[in-house]
Design a protein around this motif. Structure first.
Motif, PDB file in Angstrom:
ATOM      1  N   LYS A   3      44.988  37.401  32.601  1.00  0.00           N
ATOM      2  CA  LYS A   3      44.376  36.099  32.830  1.00  0.00           C
ATOM      3  C   LYS A   3      44.624  35.638  34.270  1.00  0.00           C
ATOM      4  O   LYS A   3      45.707  35.869  34.805  1.00  0.00           O
ATOM      5  N   TYR A   4      43.633  35.004  34.889  1.00  0.00           N
ATOM      6  CA  TYR A   4      43.778  34.489  36.260  1.00  0.00           C
ATOM      7  C   TYR A   4      43.344  33.034  36.335  1.00  0.00           C
ATOM      8  O   TYR A   4      42.331  32.655  35.742  1.00  0.00           O
ATOM      9  N   PHE A   5      44.134  32.251  37.050  1.00  0.00           N
ATOM     10  CA  PHE A   5      43.756  30.860  37.296  1.00  0.00           C
ATOM     11  C   PHE A   5      43.101  30.746  38.669  1.00  0.00           C
ATOM     12  O   PHE A   5      43.647  31.242  39.660  1.00  0.00           O
ATOM     13  N   ILE A   6      41.952  30.109  38.734  1.00  0.00           N
ATOM     14  CA  ILE A   6      41.294  29.884  40.022  1.00  0.00           C
ATOM     15  C   ILE A   6      40.783  28.445  40.067  1.00  0.00           C
ATOM     16  O   ILE A   6      40.879  27.724  39.076  1.00  0.00           O
ATOM     17  N   SER A   7      40.258  28.035  41.220  1.00  0.00           N
ATOM     18  CA  SER A   7      39.782  26.649  41.343  1.00  0.00           C
ATOM     19  C   SER A   7      38.439  26.488  40.621  1.00  0.00           C
ATOM     20  O   SER A   7      37.753  27.469  40.320  1.00  0.00           O
ATOM     21  N   LYS A   8      38.103  25.240  40.364  1.00  0.00           N
ATOM     22  CA  LYS A   8      36.839  24.937  39.678  1.00  0.00           C
ATOM     23  C   LYS A   8      35.642  25.490  40.481  1.00  0.00           C
ATOM     24  O   LYS A   8      34.743  26.124  39.917  1.00  0.00           O
ATOM     25  N   ASP A   9      35.645  25.246  41.792  1.00  0.00           N
ATOM     26  CA  ASP A   9      34.604  25.781  42.689  1.00  0.00           C
ATOM     27  C   ASP A   9      34.390  27.276  42.506  1.00  0.00           C
ATOM     28  O   ASP A   9      33.267  27.740  42.348  1.00  0.00           O
ATOM     29  N   LYS A  10      35.517  27.999  42.588  1.00  0.00           N
ATOM     30  CA  LYS A  10      35.415  29.461  42.544  1.00  0.00           C
ATOM     31  C   LYS A  10      34.980  29.939  41.164  1.00  0.00           C
ATOM     32  O   LYS A  10      34.289  30.949  41.043  1.00  0.00           O
ATOM     33  N   LEU A  11      35.348  29.206  40.136  1.00  0.00           N
ATOM     34  CA  LEU A  11      34.892  29.593  38.797  1.00  0.00           C
ATOM     35  C   LEU A  11      33.375  29.411  38.705  1.00  0.00           C
ATOM     36  O   LEU A  11      32.664  30.253  38.151  1.00  0.00           O
ATOM     37  N   ASN A  12      32.874  28.327  39.291  1.00  0.00           N
ATOM     38  CA  ASN A  12      31.422  28.123  39.292  1.00  0.00           C
ATOM     39  C   ASN A  12      30.696  29.212  40.090  1.00  0.00           C
ATOM     40  O   ASN A  12      29.621  29.659  39.722  1.00  0.00           O
ATOM     41  N   GLN A  13      31.363  29.667  41.183  1.00  0.00           N
ATOM     42  CA  GLN A  13      30.750  30.722  42.019  1.00  0.00           C
ATOM     43  C   GLN A  13      31.017  32.131  41.501  1.00  0.00           C
ATOM     44  O   GLN A  13      30.493  33.100  42.038  1.00  0.00           O
ATOM     45  N   CYS A  14      31.893  32.251  40.481  1.00  0.00           N
ATOM     46  CA  CYS A  14      32.285  33.567  39.943  1.00  0.00           C
ATOM     47  C   CYS A  14      32.920  34.467  41.003  1.00  0.00           C
ATOM     48  O   CYS A  14      32.569  35.640  41.148  1.00  0.00           O
ATOM     49  N   ILE A  15      33.848  33.882  41.767  1.00  0.00           N
ATOM     50  CA  ILE A  15      34.538  34.623  42.836  1.00  0.00           C
ATOM     51  C   ILE A  15      36.050  34.408  42.730  1.00  0.00           C
ATOM     52  O   ILE A  15      36.504  33.279  42.524  1.00  0.00           O
ATOM     53  N   ILE A  16      36.805  35.481  42.877  1.00  0.00           N
ATOM     54  CA  ILE A  16      38.267  35.384  43.030  1.00  0.00           C
ATOM     55  C   ILE A  16      38.595  35.904  44.418  1.00  0.00           C
ATOM     56  O   ILE A  16      38.369  37.078  44.713  1.00  0.00           O
ATOM     57  N   ASP A  17      39.118  35.013  45.297  1.00  0.00           N
ATOM     58  CA  ASP A  17      39.414  35.477  46.657  1.00  0.00           C
ATOM     59  C   ASP A  17      40.811  35.064  47.116  1.00  0.00           C
ATOM     60  O   ASP A  17      41.104  34.984  48.293  1.00  0.00           O
ATOM     61  N   THR A  18      41.687  34.807  46.143  1.00  0.00           N
ATOM     62  CA  THR A  18      43.089  34.515  46.466  1.00  0.00           C
ATOM     63  C   THR A  18      43.905  35.804  46.339  1.00  0.00           C
ATOM     64  O   THR A  18      43.337  36.891  46.217  1.00  0.00           O
ATOM     65  N   ASP A  19      45.239  35.666  46.336  1.00  0.00           N
ATOM     66  CA  ASP A  19      46.140  36.804  46.109  1.00  0.00           C
ATOM     67  C   ASP A  19      45.757  37.582  44.858  1.00  0.00           C
ATOM     68  O   ASP A  19      46.076  38.760  44.726  1.00  0.00           O
ATOM     69  N   ASP A  20      45.134  36.881  43.914  1.00  0.00           N
ATOM     70  CA  ASP A  20      44.796  37.531  42.653  1.00  0.00           C
ATOM     71  C   ASP A  20      43.805  38.684  42.854  1.00  0.00           C
ATOM     72  O   ASP A  20      43.775  39.616  42.052  1.00  0.00           O
ATOM     73  N   ALA A  21      42.990  38.621  43.915  1.00  0.00           N
ATOM     74  CA  ALA A  21      42.066  39.732  44.188  1.00  0.00           C
ATOM     75  C   ALA A  21      42.870  40.994  44.490  1.00  0.00           C
ATOM     76  O   ALA A  21      42.542  42.088  44.021  1.00  0.00           O
ATOM     77  N   PHE A  22      43.951  40.826  45.240  1.00  0.00           N
ATOM     78  CA  PHE A  22      44.837  41.957  45.532  1.00  0.00           C
ATOM     79  C   PHE A  22      45.474  42.469  44.238  1.00  0.00           C
ATOM     80  O   PHE A  22      45.564  43.673  43.996  1.00  0.00           O
ATOM     81  N   HIS A  23      45.885  41.532  43.382  1.00  0.00           N
ATOM     82  CA  HIS A  23      46.506  41.913  42.111  1.00  0.00           C
ATOM     83  C   HIS A  23      45.534  42.720  41.256  1.00  0.00           C
ATOM     84  O   HIS A  23      45.885  43.757  40.692  1.00  0.00           O
TER      85      HIS A  23
END
Lengths: 244, 244
Positions: A3-23
């Protein structure tokens, strides 16, 4: 599934671009088509990965998940600041067990001296632990680590119930107060749970806490270490309110 | 006050001549006249120190203490052997919370390979942890660390209730089985609690365990790590049976 937590914006855009992308790309070695859970702490979706790079992962939403697995009451753990890295363990366990928020609390018998320069980096570390534990236990939200505060700075007025975990109450055989409070809890109650550091709660602190409405509670007839008390409280509340 | 466990013989002779003598004299820097608790796991006495040397401490008994703070049921934790030193943490927490015995259990998804040469030293270490945690939490007894066993070697016939902590049950929303069993417990029941290692319980193991009478139980709606499950179970049993 991860499971990954992201911001509302990024969830709407369907993008993960934090450290979690590396994970996702490097630690988990996920592939296009793998399923993950993604949440902005309000919605949680089951998603399929559509592209992977080290700094950006895109996904498409398969379905909205309705499941709310949050404790029916909001429990804030005011943990008397303990020695070493015990606080990290407490945050990890308590997040799994459904805590709503944390306030590392400096009390008379805390051996910890807060270096103001290190406060932000400590808080950042605690928040990271809470996020990771939330992901692991499929929480809908990430518990907030509000601040590191001295006991006397804290305003407890916003809480509906004030529970003081008091080891002397266990020794003298109080087996009534805690269960009484838990049985009286109603959905969405805000509960403050205060736990002393290793040396316990000082006499003057006890008087002060009782004067502002805290009820001293024994947690069974055995003496628990400071790092076990929050688990006892949260497990009991879950057992009472969530199990049938 | 510090508690020490000694043999029945030594309690009758009012002598402490184990490692604990070193602890009393050198670590605690106790003095003649200081009070300690001494127990042989049947009796517990409040005692006054009458002489101190590094290898021998003598005491006189002030009074017999009647308090029994043992859980009303005998819970044996069959813990799927986890990674690293998590088992030590589990034994420490579970001892505080009233466990009766432990069996580190090697299961299909345990990443641990038992080196037969190291088994005795591992058991010795686990037993030392259980003893120290018992002293700290003022237990009347020290939980036994029975043996490190493979799942299939264990005979569960002697247990009255068989609880399987099963993470898939949490995911699919079983919120009934665990509380049902806990509510049915009677004083002195022998309860086996089986917890999988990090990777969980394998399909074939699940079938086997259910075939011999284990009930798969969810522990609330969040996913707990293997090292948190025993705390949830023991806290809930204490809350249900010991608090009023």
């Amino acid at each position: 599934m991860q499971k990954y937590f992201i911001s509302k914006d990024k969830l709407n855009q369907c993008i993960i671009d934090t450290d979690d992308a590396f994970h996702i790309s490097t630690v988990m070695r996920s592939k296009i088509g793998d399923e993950i859970l993604v949440s902005d702490e309000e919605r949680c979706v089951l998603a399929k990965i559509t592209s992977i790079a080290k700094d950006k992962v895109t996904f498409e939403i398969i379905e909205e998940l309705k499941a709310n697995n949050e404790l029916p009451v909001k429990v804030t753990i005011f943990q008397g600041y303990p020695k070493g890295d015990k606080l990290e363990e407490i945050i990890k366990h308590s997040t799994e067990l459904g805590a709503f928020a944390f306030v590392p609390t400096i009390m008379k018998r805390s051996l910890f001296k807060l270096d103001p320069k290190k406060k932000e980096s400590k808080l950042e570390r605690f928040r990271k632990i809470a996020k990771e534990a939330s992901e692991q236990s499929f929480r809908l939200i990430i518990p907030k680590v509000i601040d590191i505060l001295n006991l006397k700075e804290i305003d407890f007025k916003e809480y509906d119930k004030l529970i003081l975990c008091y080891e002397e109450s266990s020794k003298t055989g109080d087996l009534v107060n805690f269960k009484g409070i838990v049985k009286s809890l109603k959905k969405d109650d805000r509960v403050a749970v205060l736990i002393g550091p290793e040396g316990g709660i000082d006499e003057a602190e006890l008087k002060y806490l009782e004067s502002i409405g805290f009820i001293a509670c024994g947690l069974g007839p055995r003496i628990l270490r400071t790092e076990t008390a929050a688990s006892y409280v949260l497990s009991s509340i879950s057992y009472e309110m969530e199990l049938k």
